[in-house]
Design a protein around this motif. Sequence first.
Motif, mmCIF file in Angstrom:
data_model
loop_
_atom_site.group_PDB
_atom_site.id
_atom_site.type_symbol
_atom_site.label_atom_id
_atom_site.label_comp_id
_atom_site.label_asym_id
_atom_site.label_seq_id
_atom_site.Cartn_x
_atom_site.Cartn_y
_atom_site.Cartn_z
ATOM 1 N N PRO A 281 0.805 -1.232 0.000
ATOM 2 C CA PRO A 281 0.000 0.000 0.000
ATOM 3 C C PRO A 281 0.835 1.279 0.000
ATOM 4 N N ASP A 282 2.061 1.217 0.537
ATOM 5 C CA ASP A 282 2.900 2.410 0.567
ATOM 6 C C ASP A 282 3.224 2.927 -0.832
ATOM 7 N N GLN A 283 3.216 2.032 -1.820
ATOM 8 C CA GLN A 283 3.520 2.435 -3.190
ATOM 9 C C GLN A 283 2.434 3.348 -3.755
ATOM 10 N N TYR A 284 1.247 3.323 -3.144
ATOM 11 C CA TYR A 284 0.121 4.102 -3.655
ATOM 12 C C TYR A 284 -0.335 5.155 -2.640
ATOM 13 N N ASN A 285 0.558 5.517 -1.752
ATOM 14 C CA ASN A 285 0.211 6.515 -0.742
ATOM 15 C C ASN A 285 0.044 7.888 -1.393
ATOM 16 N N GLY A 286 -0.898 8.638 -0.863
ATOM 17 C CA GLY A 286 -1.134 9.982 -1.359
ATOM 18 C C GLY A 286 -2.503 10.106 -1.988
ATOM 19 N N SER A 299 -1.752 12.023 3.153
ATOM 20 C CA SER A 299 -0.897 10.853 3.322
ATOM 21 C C SER A 299 -1.443 9.977 4.444
ATOM 22 N N HIS A 300 -1.252 8.672 4.331
ATOM 23 C CA HIS A 300 -1.647 7.756 5.413
ATOM 24 C C HIS A 300 -0.996 8.188 6.720
ATOM 25 N N GLY A 301 -1.739 8.055 7.812
ATOM 26 C CA GLY A 301 -1.159 8.365 9.114
ATOM 27 C C GLY A 301 -0.005 7.438 9.467
ATOM 28 N N SER A 302 -0.076 6.190 8.988
ATOM 29 C CA SER A 302 0.964 5.210 9.306
ATOM 30 C C SER A 302 2.057 5.142 8.236
ATOM 31 N N ALA A 303 2.076 6.108 7.331
ATOM 32 C CA ALA A 303 3.016 6.072 6.204
ATOM 33 C C ALA A 303 4.467 6.114 6.673
ATOM 34 N N ASP A 304 5.312 5.305 6.007
ATOM 35 C CA ASP A 304 6.741 5.362 6.271
ATOM 36 C C ASP A 304 7.396 6.340 5.300
ATOM 37 N N ASN A 310 6.167 9.148 -1.935
ATOM 38 C CA ASN A 310 5.172 8.928 -2.986
ATOM 39 C C ASN A 310 4.049 9.951 -2.923
ATOM 40 N N ALA A 311 3.660 10.339 -1.713
ATOM 41 C CA ALA A 311 2.631 11.376 -1.570
ATOM 42 C C ALA A 311 3.135 12.714 -2.107
ATOM 43 N N ILE A 312 4.378 13.046 -1.810
ATOM 44 C CA ILE A 312 4.975 14.278 -2.339
ATOM 45 C C ILE A 312 5.052 14.199 -3.866
ATOM 46 N N GLY A 313 5.409 13.011 -4.382
ATOM 47 C CA GLY A 313 5.467 12.820 -5.827
ATOM 48 C C GLY A 313 4.118 13.031 -6.492
ATOM 49 N N GLU A 314 3.037 12.592 -5.835
ATOM 50 C CA GLU A 314 1.691 12.815 -6.370
ATOM 51 C C GLU A 314 1.386 14.310 -6.425
ATOM 52 N N ALA A 315 1.806 15.052 -5.395
ATOM 53 C CA ALA A 315 1.610 16.509 -5.399
ATOM 54 C C ALA A 315 2.355 17.155 -6.558
ATOM 55 N N VAL A 316 3.592 16.730 -6.783
ATOM 56 C CA VAL A 316 4.390 17.268 -7.894
ATOM 57 C C VAL A 316 3.692 17.002 -9.222
#
Length: 339
Positions: A281-286, A299-304, A310-316
């Motif tokens: 699931p971390d690969q699809y965070n954001g 971003s997931h609360g439990s995200a590493d 990946n969440a920042i990458g989605e924003a970009v």
Amino acid sequence: MGGDYGPSYTVPAVVQALLHFPELNIQLVGRESDINAELDAQTSILPRSIDRDALLSRLTIHHCDHVIANDAKPSAALRNSRGSSMRETIDLVARGEADAAVSGGNTGALMALSKHGIKMLPGIERPALVSALPTQSGQPVWLLDLGANIDVDSDTLYQFAIMGSALAEQHLAKVPKVALLNIGAEASKGNDTIKSCAMRLEQTPSINYIGFIEGHEILLDKADVIVCDGFAGNICLKTSEGIANLILNKLKQHFFGHPVKKWLARILFASALKELKALNPDQYNGASLLGLRSIVIKSHGSADKTAIINAIGEAVHEVKRQIPQRISDGLETVLLERH
């Protein structure tokens, strides 16, 4: 400051994101002493080939003492948000001093603050949380809403379909197939809300609506965008994540619990194991909070660290693709079709 681990995960992720995206500048909002402590630790271990001063020049810290609690109710968070890191983050975007916000904090508070500070696009009543999920082909499917709106009417579902289609099109470079999540594929199945939305989508030429889809078909490449209310969407997401983690953990126990099995797995099943990592699931965070005038990523609360990157990458990606403008254009097209 959000998420289960705060700066100990967000700051290392930010340093790596700056290295990965040379066009990126980041503003970190939170307790300055905590942020600086993590920054010192992370930059001290950078390779000598990296210009530490140049990297830090692309990073700004905004100090805030107050942090909105994970269990705070959205209404209370909105009333007491002044001086909080989440409020300042949203205000930076609202003032045009940042192109996007990324937060791992309280979802309800983030939505309330975003609606209040950034405002909704014309024609959109509620924001929707949307995220990509892996499919059997490797091409993602976008599911919305993921929990921002528990009870919705057919108008809101219809708006979700327009927004989800606009987002997916920018990733896929084609007109995406849109489906409604239902308890059956037959036209007679479902409640009045689902049926009413289906009728409207069938009459909208700009949306490639393919009909109803059932839960077991979500990851089978039947559709590119799947629309549902936040109650069903959140359960689907959490169930999918739980199953993915179960499969990955079982494989780890089987293949990596013994040195010989570990060696054989790496030789005989290297490509298969690489593909299975995509289930993480971390690969699809954001998750994007669609419908706002600017970009907000949850971003997931439990995200590493990897998940936060990946969440920042989605924003970009969404900034480059101007997703709010694409959604606005999609709404305008639908309005023209109606007339």
